[in-house]
Design a protein around this motif. Sequence first.
Motif, PDB file in Angstrom:
ATOM      1  N   VAL A 131       0.808  -1.216   0.000  1.00  0.00           N
ATOM      2  CA  VAL A 131       0.000   0.000   0.000  1.00  0.00           C
ATOM      3  C   VAL A 131       0.845   1.271   0.000  1.00  0.00           C
ATOM      4  O   VAL A 131       0.351   2.338  -0.378  1.00  0.00           O
ATOM      5  N   SER A 132       2.096   1.176   0.424  1.00  0.00           N
ATOM      6  CA  SER A 132       2.830   2.417   0.687  1.00  0.00           C
ATOM      7  C   SER A 132       4.115   2.610  -0.102  1.00  0.00           C
ATOM      8  O   SER A 132       4.568   3.745  -0.271  1.00  0.00           O
ATOM      9  N   TRP A 133       4.729   1.550  -0.589  1.00  0.00           N
ATOM     10  CA  TRP A 133       6.076   1.683  -1.143  1.00  0.00           C
ATOM     11  C   TRP A 133       6.108   2.669  -2.311  1.00  0.00           C
ATOM     12  O   TRP A 133       5.324   2.589  -3.247  1.00  0.00           O
ATOM     13  N   GLY A 134       7.040   3.603  -2.222  1.00  0.00           N
ATOM     14  CA  GLY A 134       7.270   4.537  -3.319  1.00  0.00           C
ATOM     15  C   GLY A 134       6.339   5.726  -3.359  1.00  0.00           C
ATOM     16  O   GLY A 134       6.434   6.555  -4.264  1.00  0.00           O
ATOM     17  N   ASN A 135       5.444   5.834  -2.371  1.00  0.00           N
ATOM     18  CA  ASN A 135       4.487   6.935  -2.360  1.00  0.00           C
ATOM     19  C   ASN A 135       4.886   8.021  -1.359  1.00  0.00           C
ATOM     20  O   ASN A 135       5.860   7.879  -0.630  1.00  0.00           O
ATOM     21  N   ASP A 136       4.126   9.080  -1.328  1.00  0.00           N
ATOM     22  CA  ASP A 136       4.373  10.226  -0.448  1.00  0.00           C
ATOM     23  C   ASP A 136       4.487   9.780   1.008  1.00  0.00           C
ATOM     24  O   ASP A 136       3.510   9.301   1.604  1.00  0.00           O
ATOM     25  N   SER A 137       5.680   9.946   1.596  1.00  0.00           N
ATOM     26  CA  SER A 137       5.922   9.428   2.942  1.00  0.00           C
ATOM     27  C   SER A 137       5.229  10.246   4.038  1.00  0.00           C
ATOM     28  O   SER A 137       5.183   9.813   5.185  1.00  0.00           O
ATOM     29  N   THR A 138       4.691  11.409   3.690  1.00  0.00           N
ATOM     30  CA  THR A 138       4.014  12.224   4.720  1.00  0.00           C
ATOM     31  C   THR A 138       2.569  11.792   4.917  1.00  0.00           C
ATOM     32  O   THR A 138       1.911  12.243   5.848  1.00  0.00           O
ATOM     33  N   LYS A 139       2.083  10.937   4.063  1.00  0.00           N
ATOM     34  CA  LYS A 139       0.689  10.529   4.103  1.00  0.00           C
ATOM     35  C   LYS A 139       0.469   9.382   5.090  1.00  0.00           C
ATOM     36  O   LYS A 139       1.359   8.573   5.327  1.00  0.00           O
ATOM     37  N   THR A 140      -0.726   9.308   5.672  1.00  0.00           N
ATOM     38  CA  THR A 140      -1.134   8.134   6.430  1.00  0.00           C
ATOM     39  C   THR A 140      -1.854   7.201   5.466  1.00  0.00           C
ATOM     40  O   THR A 140      -2.915   7.528   4.933  1.00  0.00           O
TER      41      THR A 140
END
Length: 356
Positions: A131-140
Amino acid sequence: MANVKNSKILINGATGYVGAHCVKQALLDGYKVRAAVRSVKNEQKLKPLKDLAHASERLEFVEADLLKPDTWESAVIGCDYVFHVASPLPLNWGDETIIETAVKGTLNVLTACADCPTIKKVVITGAGASVSWGNDSTKTFNEEDWADLNVSPAYVKSKVLAERQAWSFVENFSAGKNNFALTVLLPCFILGPTLTNEEASSVTTIKRLLTHDVPGVPKIQFPIIDVRDVGKANLLAITNRSSDGQRILLSSKSLWFREMAKVVENEFHKFGYCVPTREIPYPILYIYSFFDGQVKEFLPLVGHEQKLDNSKAKQILEMDFIQPEKSLIDMGHSLISRGIVPAKRDYKPAIDQTRL
């Protein structure tokens, strides 16, 4: 609600780190279990499962291979539920060869389930990184998100593509096929005691801390889930119909690698273990990445927070998570108890291993 007394669960990947806990939890909950393994003659791998409580009464073994579709028809026959846990997890997340195994293996298992009228539900163990790899790290992040495959390592790609194959499969059941329900669990960095001698990725990570095989730790934060909670979540998913058709993230909370190392150090220093707790600067990690493929794959995570929304697991599965600090301590003791980490002369087991 599952009729436990008369229900049988097929669990593949049963001799692995996660699969063994699924077998243990299913047996404790009263289910009959059929463990799918590559070889029923490998006594060394089967023994930890045979030693589990109730194994002699309700555990059987069957041979099946992810890349051999003809082996799954006999594996699923007579079962009510399937836990698809098996998936290649190399230390080098950049190994592209695992993608075909993950995708074709998932399709082979689901095809057999669609041909078996007794299968009511399949629960797949995916990955939180999907769900998260490579995406905006500031997001939940939550279950609506998907990893960016353009920048994802092969392991993440294998989990994403296998999961998408699964959802596509159940959305396009052929006429006359068994329309079973599907839930995909998305565990994050899995910690907790091991029941086998298999060195899964996280097992090797904590082993390296206890044996001081690394000079320090990277500035990386991991969302953590206890392996016992992953096993528990599989069982809850088949007894709770509201989980049908859902992706569910499994994460208790996030810890920086240094925080994890300090927990291990605080528990095991008194036994003579020297655990590295200093953070390795990024420039040194960058140089080291030229010689270690695993370090290279994790470089994009350095310095970024990992924030995940675990509300669906709490609401749908009513999960009450084991805290990461306990996971780390119990894991360390289990590694020493099983001989994966050599016992120091001063070591005294602080935990009853049979209760982990």
